[in-house]
Design an enzyme around this catalytic site. Structure first.
Site, PDB file in Angstrom:
ATOM      1  N   ASP A 445       1.199  -0.797   0.055  1.00  0.00           N
ATOM      2  CA  ASP A 445      -0.411  -0.535   0.135  1.00  0.00           C
ATOM      3  C   ASP A 445       0.707   1.175   0.071  1.00  0.00           C
ATOM      4  O   ASP A 445       2.078   1.230  -0.073  1.00  0.00           O
ATOM      5  CB  ASP A 445      -0.643  -0.393   1.101  1.00  0.00           C
ATOM      6  N   ASP A 644      -2.385  -2.136   6.752  1.00  0.00           N
ATOM      7  CA  ASP A 644      -2.878  -1.987   7.662  1.00  0.00           C
ATOM      8  C   ASP A 644      -4.180  -1.826   8.562  1.00  0.00           C
ATOM      9  O   ASP A 644      -4.494  -2.252   9.867  1.00  0.00           O
ATOM     10  CB  ASP A 644      -1.481  -1.171   8.291  1.00  0.00           C
ATOM     11  N   ASP A 648      -7.950  -3.845   5.111  1.00  0.00           N
ATOM     12  CA  ASP A 648      -6.989  -4.639   4.542  1.00  0.00           C
ATOM     13  C   ASP A 648      -6.939  -5.584   4.779  1.00  0.00           C
ATOM     14  O   ASP A 648      -7.121  -7.603   3.994  1.00  0.00           O
ATOM     15  CB  ASP A 648      -5.348  -3.900   4.084  1.00  0.00           C
TER      16      ASP A 648
END
Length: 756
Positions: A445, A644, A648
């Site tokens: 990410d 995180d 997710d």
């Protein structure tokens, strides 16, 4: 899992789409397909049964209505459904732990009694005398073998009954044979040949070998069950997010607190400030901002007014709302995320399966060798032939007992987990370690993983007739009331430059475009190019400046004063200092790195270009991440994902290996195989080194375990006797077996010094 028509799904049609996928994900993976005719005999759940179903993590076709052991591999069963709120610990873990401690309490004095003479301490044994010592051994070993080891005998018996031979078949036979042999040796020493009796006529016994085998195997089982216990916590962390009660507004206007499960579709519910939204629904009156970070991962509260959809378990801000429930129970978004994580978590079998497969082939071979050896000695052996026959058969079974095989994996894993914790890499289970050694693609990410996740003001560029301080003052004054991270960056930047802020009125957020308001009596707007379009303005030469800045990876906002562009402010999320070096190390470790981000393509390309990232996926919604992973997996790639947020969690669970940044949400941490305490990419490099070292170590362990057993079996069977007169008794067999276990343990402990 209940699938939802697209238009009423979750917070957006996307989320419905992603769940739509997840509904099929476990069929695609081929792990939970409907059992074929052969497998159906293991499915003992009656049609229409709605209670708890127990299944084996290795063999999903095994399903039954009560806890127990898998008829195929002997492994303990676990509950199939995620939502079963079994607060208590796993009954099997409790039972095995109790058996282990009892075994340990009896085995330690047994070892002191039997092993001290080998290290030159004769006092203990001489105090009791040899004959009494043998009886004491019998008394101390019996509870270990018959009570602590009882489940192994049951599983061993079942493995023969169903002919699914596994490690419990040999353990049951080896321990049973050693125990029975030893009892006969204590009660009837006279039936053994001269060579087996000492000067006082006593025969060597193998109680301690049998007891140690039972204790070691129990330890392995307890460790394995402990590791599996952790997987349920992710689900509980998710379920705990849900509100426990809801305030229903009755038709007569009275309000009543009811349990969440009593809410029905169509009920009107009041959501007070600070409450959790109880179920999915639509706002019918009131306005408030709601923190939806658990679904979207975006920290910015979202404004909700009449007609807007709200999602269960999100958190209401300062306003009060009345909502109508549209989806309750198993249909809510949260329940579906729970279900997704549960499906993706169903453990896929690690290298232990190899050990079981070897045991499956090894066991029948060993039993055959033991039988042949018995027959051969009985026919051709020196007198008393039957005693020799029994001794060699027991020696074969004991030396072949694959307890080193059972220890090979858990020991390495335990050591690696400890070593990982020292360097800030928390490992959830063996499987994650094993799979991570094979991963070739890493999805990261951008925000918070590659970058600091805390945007900073980097530039203020005024138009020719305005000055920098004025443009910044207008922007910061307007953003003062907003909680958006970009807004905070602008306000913090203004404070750092000692700009005095004015007063803003009529503040209004324009979703996805920016904000408007009145500063010191003048209309001001701040936002992106889409906001300019809406206001009918042309950015002029500033457009080119803005694009150039975006190409540098910055987020640019235009400041509009009284209908004309006054300048622009630029905010960037700085790349973490550790990122460039970590990316080089990741490439060196053989990863293809893909960056998935919600940013626009331009900003994403800029960041990726600077850092040398292999591929980008821009404008990605959180719920799309799981489908990107599925797409890569369908191309045969092994994918790790670092993330995180709660949003997710499904992607982390879908990936071959999920890596949670320790700075993130608990649920992300629970659904990931690895958690990096610091949340830096270096941690991934460490985890990779550790996983590769561990797999090497496990393979060495399996080699040690098998080489001792493989070489020991023919010697125990007496192959060398005709040539060299060498026959090893069961005590030497037990020693060789312990030596193989010991070499496995010692080899595993080398991982402690592994450089990661």
């Amino acid at each position: 899992m209940h699938l939802v028509p697209m238009e009423q799904a979750g917070t957006s049609s996307h989320s419905g789409h992603s769940h739509h996928h997840s509904g099929h994900s476990h069929q695609c993976s081929g792990e939970h397909e409907k059992p074929s005719g052969d497998d159906r005999k293991y499915d003992r759940v009656p049609p229409g049964y709605s209670g708890v179903v127990y299944t084996c993590p290795m063999h999903p076709q095994v399903r039954q209505t009560k806890p127990g052991a898998c008829p195929i591999c002997g492994m303990g069963l676990e509950t199939e459904s995620a939502a079963v709120d079994d607060e208590g610990p796993n009954p099997e873990l409790v039972d095995f732990s109790r058996r282990f401690w009892v075994a340990l309490v009896f085995t330690v004095p047994l070892l002191i009694l039997t092993m001290t003479p080998y290290v030159g301490i004769m006092a203990v044994r001489e105090f009791f005398g040899e004959r009494v010592s043998l009886w004491i051994e019998l008394v101390i070993a019996t509870p270990v073998i018959l009570w602590s080891g009882w489940p192994f005998f049951v599983r061993g018996y079942n493995s023969f009954r169903t002919m699914n031979l596994n490690m419990f078949s040999l353990i049951g036979m080896g321990v049973g044979a050693a125990y029975i042999f030893s009892i006969v040796a204590v009660l009837l020493p006279g039936i053994f040949p001269e060579g087996f009796r000492d000067s006082e006529g006593n025969v060597g016994v193998y109680f301690e070998a049998a007891a140690v085998i039972v204790t070691l195997v129990l330890l392995g089982q307890v460790m394995e069950l402990r590791a599996r216990e952790g997987t349920g916590k992710a689900i509980r962390a998710l379920l705990d997010m849900a509100a426990k009660t809801a305030r229903v507004i009755r038709p007569d206007g009275t309000e009543e607190e009811v349990a969440l499960e009593d809410v029905k579709v169509g009920d009107h519910l009041r959501v007070r400030p600070g409450d959790k939204v109880p179920v999915d629904g639509v706002v019918v009156e009131g306005r408030s901002s709601i923190d939806e970070s658990m679904i979207s991962g975006e920290p910015v509260p979202v404004e909700k007014v009449d007609g807007d959809k709200v999602t269960g378990a999100t958190i209401n801000g300062t306003g009060s709302l009345v909502m109508e429930a549209t989806r309750v129970g198993a249909d809510t978004m949260l329940s579906q995320i729970v279900e997704m994580v549960a499906n993706a978590q169903r453990s896929r079998a690690p290298i232990q399966k190899f050990a079981d497969m070897v045991a499956g082939k090894f066991v029948p071979a060993v039993i055959a060798v033991a039988a042949l050896s018995f027959v051969a000695w009985a026919i051709w052996g020196p007198a008393p032939a039957l005693s020799y026959a029994l001794v060699s058969a027991v020696a074969v079974l004991i030396i072949a007992c694959p307890c080193a095989l059972g220890l090979a994996t858990p020991m390495s894993i335990m050591t690696a987990t400890g070593r990982g914790a020292q360097v800030g890499v928390l490992i959830k289970n063996a499987e994650a370690l094993e799979r991570f050694a094979k991963v070739d693609t890493l999805i990261v990410d951008k925000t918070g993983t590659l970058t600091e996740g805390k945007p900073k003001l980097v530039a203020v560029l005024p138009e020719s007739n305005h000055d920098e301080t004025e443009v910044l003052r207008l922007a910061a004054t307007l953003e003062k009331g907003s909680e958006h991270p970009l807004a905070e960056a602008i306000v913090a930047g203004a404070e750092a430059r000692n700009v005095t802020l004015g007063k803003a009125d009529d503040f209004e957020a324009v979703t996805g475009k920016g904000v408007k308001g009145v500063v010191d009596g003048k209309p001001v707007a701040l936002g992106n190019a889409r906001l300019l379009e809406e206001l009918g303005l042309d950015g002029g030469h500033l457009m080119e400046v803005a694009n150039a800045r975006r190409d540098e990876g910055e987020t640019v906002m235009f400041v509009v004063l009284e209908g004309a562009v006054a300048g622009l402010v630029s905010v960037a999320d700085p790349v973490k200092e550790t990122t460039p070096a970590a990316l080089r190390a990741l490439h060196a470790a053989g990863f293809r790195v893909i960056m998935a981000t919600g940013d626009n393509e331009r900003t994403a390309k800029a960041v990726a270009g600077k850092l040398g990232i292999d591929e980008i996926r821009a404008d990605v919604l959180p719920e799309d991440k799981a489908s990107i992973i599925r797409e890569l997996q369908s191309q045969g790639r092994k994918v790790a994902m670092a993330g995180d947020g709660v949003n997710d969690a499904p992607a982390l669970a879908q990936a071959d290996v999920g890596i949670a940044m320790g700075t993130g949400a608990d649920v992300a941490i629970e659904s990931a195989g690895f958690t990096l305490v610091k949340g830096n990419l270096d941690g991934i490099v460490r985890a990779r080194r550790l996983s590769r070292a561990t797999m090497r170590n496990i393979k060495q362990n399996l080699f040690f375990a098998l080489i001792y057993n493989g070489a020991g079996v023919p010697i125990a069977a007496g192959v060398l006797y005709p040539f060299f007169g060498i026959l090893i008794g069961p005590i030497f067999a037990a020693f060789a077996m312990s030596a193989s276990s010991l070499s496995v343990v010692m080899n595993s402990l080398r991982l402690r010094r592994e450089k990661v």
